[in-house]
Design a protein around this motif. Sequence first.
Motif, PDB file in Angstrom:
ATOM      1  N   LYS A 126     -26.776  17.750  19.207  1.00  0.00           N
ATOM      2  CA  LYS A 126     -27.648  16.601  18.922  1.00  0.00           C
ATOM      3  C   LYS A 126     -28.948  17.058  18.249  1.00  0.00           C
ATOM      4  N   LYS A 127     -29.557  18.113  18.783  1.00  0.00           N
ATOM      5  CA  LYS A 127     -30.796  18.671  18.207  1.00  0.00           C
ATOM      6  C   LYS A 127     -30.690  20.186  18.209  1.00  0.00           C
ATOM      7  N   GLY A 128     -29.986  20.733  17.271  1.00  0.00           N
ATOM      8  CA  GLY A 128     -29.933  22.183  17.170  1.00  0.00           C
ATOM      9  C   GLY A 128     -28.536  22.709  16.907  1.00  0.00           C
ATOM     10  N   LEU A 129     -28.495  23.844  16.286  1.00  0.00           N
ATOM     11  CA  LEU A 129     -27.242  24.530  15.977  1.00  0.00           C
ATOM     12  C   LEU A 129     -27.018  25.629  17.007  1.00  0.00           C
ATOM     13  N   ILE A 130     -25.791  25.734  17.490  1.00  0.00           N
ATOM     14  CA  ILE A 130     -25.422  26.815  18.401  1.00  0.00           C
ATOM     15  C   ILE A 130     -24.399  27.681  17.678  1.00  0.00           C
ATOM     16  N   ARG A 131     -24.664  28.976  17.651  1.00  0.00           N
ATOM     17  CA  ARG A 131     -23.781  29.929  16.983  1.00  0.00           C
ATOM     18  C   ARG A 131     -23.386  30.999  18.006  1.00  0.00           C
ATOM     19  N   ILE A 132     -22.096  31.193  18.185  1.00  0.00           N
ATOM     20  CA  ILE A 132     -21.585  32.227  19.085  1.00  0.00           C
ATOM     21  C   ILE A 132     -20.794  33.221  18.252  1.00  0.00           C
ATOM     22  N   GLU A 133     -21.157  34.488  18.392  1.00  0.00           N
ATOM     23  CA  GLU A 133     -20.476  35.575  17.684  1.00  0.00           C
ATOM     24  C   GLU A 133     -20.050  36.633  18.675  1.00  0.00           C
ATOM     25  N   PHE A 134     -18.888  37.203  18.439  1.00  0.00           N
ATOM     26  CA  PHE A 134     -18.448  38.335  19.256  1.00  0.00           C
ATOM     27  C   PHE A 134     -17.326  39.068  18.540  1.00  0.00           C
ATOM     28  N   ASP A 135     -17.108  40.301  18.956  1.00  0.00           N
ATOM     29  CA  ASP A 135     -15.980  41.085  18.481  1.00  0.00           C
ATOM     30  C   ASP A 135     -14.882  40.993  19.530  1.00  0.00           C
ATOM     31  N   GLU A 136     -13.646  41.033  19.076  1.00  0.00           N
ATOM     32  CA  GLU A 136     -12.510  41.003  19.991  1.00  0.00           C
ATOM     33  C   GLU A 136     -11.744  42.316  19.877  1.00  0.00           C
ATOM     34  N   GLU A 137     -11.566  42.967  20.994  1.00  0.00           N
ATOM     35  CA  GLU A 137     -10.792  44.204  21.063  1.00  0.00           C
ATOM     36  C   GLU A 137      -9.756  44.026  22.160  1.00  0.00           C
ATOM     37  N   ASN A 138      -8.478  43.957  21.783  1.00  0.00           N
ATOM     38  CA  ASN A 138      -7.379  43.766  22.741  1.00  0.00           C
ATOM     39  C   ASN A 138      -7.577  42.530  23.613  1.00  0.00           C
ATOM     40  N   GLY A 139      -8.045  41.438  23.014  1.00  0.00           N
ATOM     41  CA  GLY A 139      -8.216  40.185  23.739  1.00  0.00           C
ATOM     42  C   GLY A 139      -9.470  40.102  24.591  1.00  0.00           C
ATOM     43  N   ILE A 140     -10.355  41.107  24.466  1.00  0.00           N
ATOM     44  CA  ILE A 140     -11.598  41.172  25.246  1.00  0.00           C
ATOM     45  C   ILE A 140     -12.792  40.918  24.319  1.00  0.00           C
ATOM     46  N   ALA A 141     -13.734  40.101  24.781  1.00  0.00           N
ATOM     47  CA  ALA A 141     -14.947  39.810  24.000  1.00  0.00           C
ATOM     48  C   ALA A 141     -15.961  40.937  24.181  1.00  0.00           C
ATOM     49  N   GLU A 142     -16.467  41.430  23.076  1.00  0.00           N
ATOM     50  CA  GLU A 142     -17.487  42.487  23.079  1.00  0.00           C
ATOM     51  C   GLU A 142     -18.606  42.088  22.127  1.00  0.00           C
ATOM     52  N   HIS A 143     -19.793  42.630  22.363  1.00  0.00           N
ATOM     53  CA  HIS A 143     -20.962  42.387  21.507  1.00  0.00           C
ATOM     54  C   HIS A 143     -21.241  40.892  21.339  1.00  0.00           C
ATOM     55  N   VAL A 144     -21.258  40.162  22.449  1.00  0.00           N
ATOM     56  CA  VAL A 144     -21.464  38.712  22.420  1.00  0.00           C
ATOM     57  C   VAL A 144     -22.919  38.405  22.063  1.00  0.00           C
ATOM     58  N   LYS A 145     -23.098  37.516  21.085  1.00  0.00           N
ATOM     59  CA  LYS A 145     -24.434  37.112  20.648  1.00  0.00           C
ATOM     60  C   LYS A 145     -24.438  35.594  20.484  1.00  0.00           C
ATOM     61  N   ILE A 146     -25.401  34.949  21.133  1.00  0.00           N
ATOM     62  CA  ILE A 146     -25.559  33.503  21.011  1.00  0.00           C
ATOM     63  C   ILE A 146     -26.915  33.234  20.366  1.00  0.00           C
ATOM     64  N   THR A 147     -26.892  32.570  19.223  1.00  0.00           N
ATOM     65  CA  THR A 147     -28.122  32.287  18.488  1.00  0.00           C
ATOM     66  C   THR A 147     -28.107  30.825  18.056  1.00  0.00           C
ATOM     67  N   GLY A 148     -29.166  30.412  17.415  1.00  0.00           N
ATOM     68  CA  GLY A 148     -29.255  29.057  16.898  1.00  0.00           C
ATOM     69  C   GLY A 148     -30.677  28.557  16.933  1.00  0.00           C
ATOM     70  N   ASP A 149     -30.812  27.268  16.648  1.00  0.00           N
ATOM     71  CA  ASP A 149     -32.158  26.686  16.617  1.00  0.00           C
ATOM     72  C   ASP A 149     -32.304  25.649  17.727  1.00  0.00           C
ATOM     73  N   PHE A 150     -31.830  26.018  18.907  1.00  0.00           N
ATOM     74  CA  PHE A 150     -31.963  25.168  20.079  1.00  0.00           C
ATOM     75  C   PHE A 150     -32.975  25.796  21.032  1.00  0.00           C
ATOM     76  N   PHE A 151     -33.420  25.007  21.998  1.00  0.00           N
ATOM     77  CA  PHE A 151     -34.415  25.484  22.963  1.00  0.00           C
ATOM     78  C   PHE A 151     -33.753  25.657  24.316  1.00  0.00           C
ATOM     79  N   MET A 152     -33.983  26.809  24.945  1.00  0.00           N
ATOM     80  CA  MET A 152     -33.486  27.061  26.300  1.00  0.00           C
ATOM     81  C   MET A 152     -34.594  27.707  27.117  1.00  0.00           C
ATOM     82  N   HIS A 153     -34.810  27.155  28.299  1.00  0.00           N
ATOM     83  CA  HIS A 153     -35.826  27.703  29.202  1.00  0.00           C
ATOM     84  C   HIS A 153     -35.202  27.886  30.582  1.00  0.00           C
ATOM     85  N   PRO A 154     -35.354  29.000  31.256  1.00  0.00           N
ATOM     86  CA  PRO A 154     -36.071  30.194  30.796  1.00  0.00           C
ATOM     87  C   PRO A 154     -35.298  30.922  29.694  1.00  0.00           C
ATOM     88  N   GLU A 155     -36.033  31.539  28.790  1.00  0.00           N
ATOM     89  CA  GLU A 155     -35.433  32.186  27.626  1.00  0.00           C
ATOM     90  C   GLU A 155     -34.455  33.292  27.991  1.00  0.00           C
TER      91      GLU A 155
END
Length: 92
Positions: A11-40
């Motif tokens: 509704k107000k902001g973009l959410i971007r989730i990035e990660f690498d997959e190795e053998n079905g496992i998520a690695e190097h997970v990064k969540i970015t975007g222009d949304f507000f979350m508190h506590p940061e």
Amino acid sequence: MKHHVGEHKAKKGLIRIEFDEENGIAEHVKITGDFFMHPEEALHELEQKLEGHRLEELEYLIDEFFAMRLDVEMPYVNVEDFKIALKKAIKG
């Protein structure tokens, strides 16, 4: 290793989730975007919670994280928005 990226315009902001997959496992997970979350630091904690888990477990882990962290405030963004971005990343 496969790289996954998923974006969702909430509704107000973009959410971007990035990660690498190795053998079905998520690695190097990064969540970015222009949304507000508190506590940061909650965003970093969510990334860590997803790290090292099977892709099919990630949606449940997002639900579990927000069920436990009732102190997290995200105006105009909700848990479903994160799950939509995640699903798009997994389909990648």
